[in-house]
Enzyme design. Sequence first.
Site, PDB file in Angstrom:
ATOM      1  N   ARG A  32       0.806  -1.224   0.000  1.00  0.00           N
ATOM      2  CA  ARG A  32       0.000   0.000   0.000  1.00  0.00           C
ATOM      3  C   ARG A  32       0.835   1.269   0.000  1.00  0.00           C
ATOM      4  O   ARG A  32       0.299   2.368  -0.096  1.00  0.00           O
ATOM      5  CB  ARG A  32      -0.960   0.007   1.192  1.00  0.00           C
ATOM      6  CG  ARG A  32      -0.298  -0.063   2.542  1.00  0.00           C
ATOM      7  CD  ARG A  32      -1.318  -0.199   3.659  1.00  0.00           C
ATOM      8  NE  ARG A  32      -0.697  -0.324   4.968  1.00  0.00           N
ATOM      9  CZ  ARG A  32      -0.322   0.712   5.716  1.00  0.00           C
ATOM     10  NH1 ARG A  32      -0.506   1.945   5.272  1.00  0.00           N
ATOM     11  NH2 ARG A  32       0.243   0.520   6.887  1.00  0.00           N
ATOM     12  N   ARG A  33       2.156   1.121   0.107  1.00  0.00           N
ATOM     13  CA  ARG A  33       3.014   2.302   0.045  1.00  0.00           C
ATOM     14  C   ARG A  33       4.384   1.918  -0.514  1.00  0.00           C
ATOM     15  O   ARG A  33       4.754   0.743  -0.509  1.00  0.00           O
ATOM     16  CB  ARG A  33       3.188   2.925   1.431  1.00  0.00           C
ATOM     17  CG  ARG A  33       3.908   2.047   2.431  1.00  0.00           C
ATOM     18  CD  ARG A  33       4.055   2.749   3.772  1.00  0.00           C
ATOM     19  NE  ARG A  33       4.841   1.982   4.721  1.00  0.00           N
ATOM     20  CZ  ARG A  33       4.362   1.048   5.506  1.00  0.00           C
ATOM     21  NH1 ARG A  33       3.074   0.748   5.443  1.00  0.00           N
ATOM     22  NH2 ARG A  33       5.147   0.387   6.349  1.00  0.00           N
ATOM     23  N   GLY A  48      -0.047  -9.316   6.857  1.00  0.00           N
ATOM     24  CA  GLY A  48      -0.787  -9.506   8.089  1.00  0.00           C
ATOM     25  C   GLY A  48      -0.726  -8.281   8.979  1.00  0.00           C
ATOM     26  O   GLY A  48       0.124  -7.414   8.808  1.00  0.00           O
ATOM     27  N   TYR A  83      -7.740 -15.132  16.008  1.00  0.00           N
ATOM     28  CA  TYR A  83      -6.495 -15.171  15.253  1.00  0.00           C
ATOM     29  C   TYR A  83      -6.304 -16.517  14.557  1.00  0.00           C
ATOM     30  O   TYR A  83      -6.058 -16.583  13.342  1.00  0.00           O
ATOM     31  CB  TYR A  83      -5.314 -14.886  16.179  1.00  0.00           C
ATOM     32  CG  TYR A  83      -3.976 -14.886  15.475  1.00  0.00           C
ATOM     33  CD1 TYR A  83      -3.528 -13.750  14.799  1.00  0.00           C
ATOM     34  CD2 TYR A  83      -3.164 -16.015  15.476  1.00  0.00           C
ATOM     35  CE1 TYR A  83      -2.303 -13.746  14.137  1.00  0.00           C
ATOM     36  CE2 TYR A  83      -1.943 -16.023  14.818  1.00  0.00           C
ATOM     37  CZ  TYR A  83      -1.519 -14.884  14.157  1.00  0.00           C
ATOM     38  OH  TYR A  83      -0.312 -14.896  13.501  1.00  0.00           O
ATOM     39  N   LYS A 123      -6.633 -17.485  10.470  1.00  0.00           N
ATOM     40  CA  LYS A 123      -5.515 -18.128   9.777  1.00  0.00           C
ATOM     41  C   LYS A 123      -5.953 -19.436   9.130  1.00  0.00           C
ATOM     42  O   LYS A 123      -5.553 -19.766   8.005  1.00  0.00           O
ATOM     43  CB  LYS A 123      -4.354 -18.376  10.748  1.00  0.00           C
ATOM     44  CG  LYS A 123      -3.675 -17.109  11.241  1.00  0.00           C
ATOM     45  CD  LYS A 123      -3.068 -16.315  10.101  1.00  0.00           C
ATOM     46  CE  LYS A 123      -2.314 -15.103  10.587  1.00  0.00           C
ATOM     47  NZ  LYS A 123      -1.746 -14.296   9.487  1.00  0.00           N
TER      48      LYS A 123
END
Length: 232
Positions: free
Chosen positions: A44-45, A83, A133, A137
């Site tokens: 995203r960057r 993640g 969590y 997964k």
Amino acid sequence: MAAAGSSSGAGSCFVLGASGATGRALLRELRARGLFARVTLIGRRRLSLAKESGTAVVVVDFERLSEHAAAFRGHDVGFCCLGTTRSKAGADGFVRVDRDYVAQAAELARAGGCKHFVLQSSQGANEHSRFLYLRVKGEVEKLVQAVGFDRCTILRPAVLLCARQEFRPMEWLTQRVLGAVAWLFPTAYSVPVETVARAMVASVLQPGGGKVVVLENKAIHQLGKAEPQLGT
């Protein structure tokens, strides 16, 4: 693709989650091995760690990932370390990143010609777990397998030993305790991110052991220490 230890590879791979601890270790390992002529970091960057010949960065909007299908085309292998945490993103955000983004990326990768998808999951992953969590997964493992890659390797590391860029107090304490325990039980409760990265890359060089291969923590330690040669 070149054999391990070669300084000049062929083919292409992409990495999701290159800004994280495992992702950074993976990028270092890919560069050291020289297995691919082209490595694309999808995130995203923009990342400063991508400043090297043969490494490209593609910035995408994960909320509109289908509009970035081109980023996933033409790769032989896809590595996914993407993640976040529930404390950082909230429960809904965690599910969105760790399950939805990963599953959609896998679908785009398969449609773009990717043959082998390597996913970092977690020890204890189980779609029926009562813990969010581990349940997420397990769910993402199932979704990725259903995509239908020629090969799918899933790694389930225990607690990751690493130096985080961001400070997480409880994780820091856990790492200190498990770092000491690792001297007595080196493959049971923890694993260095460098070992996970080596295992991810080594899995590509292993002969196909089945359409889906799941590596638990002990197997990650074993494969992460090996120096496999292509076709052996």
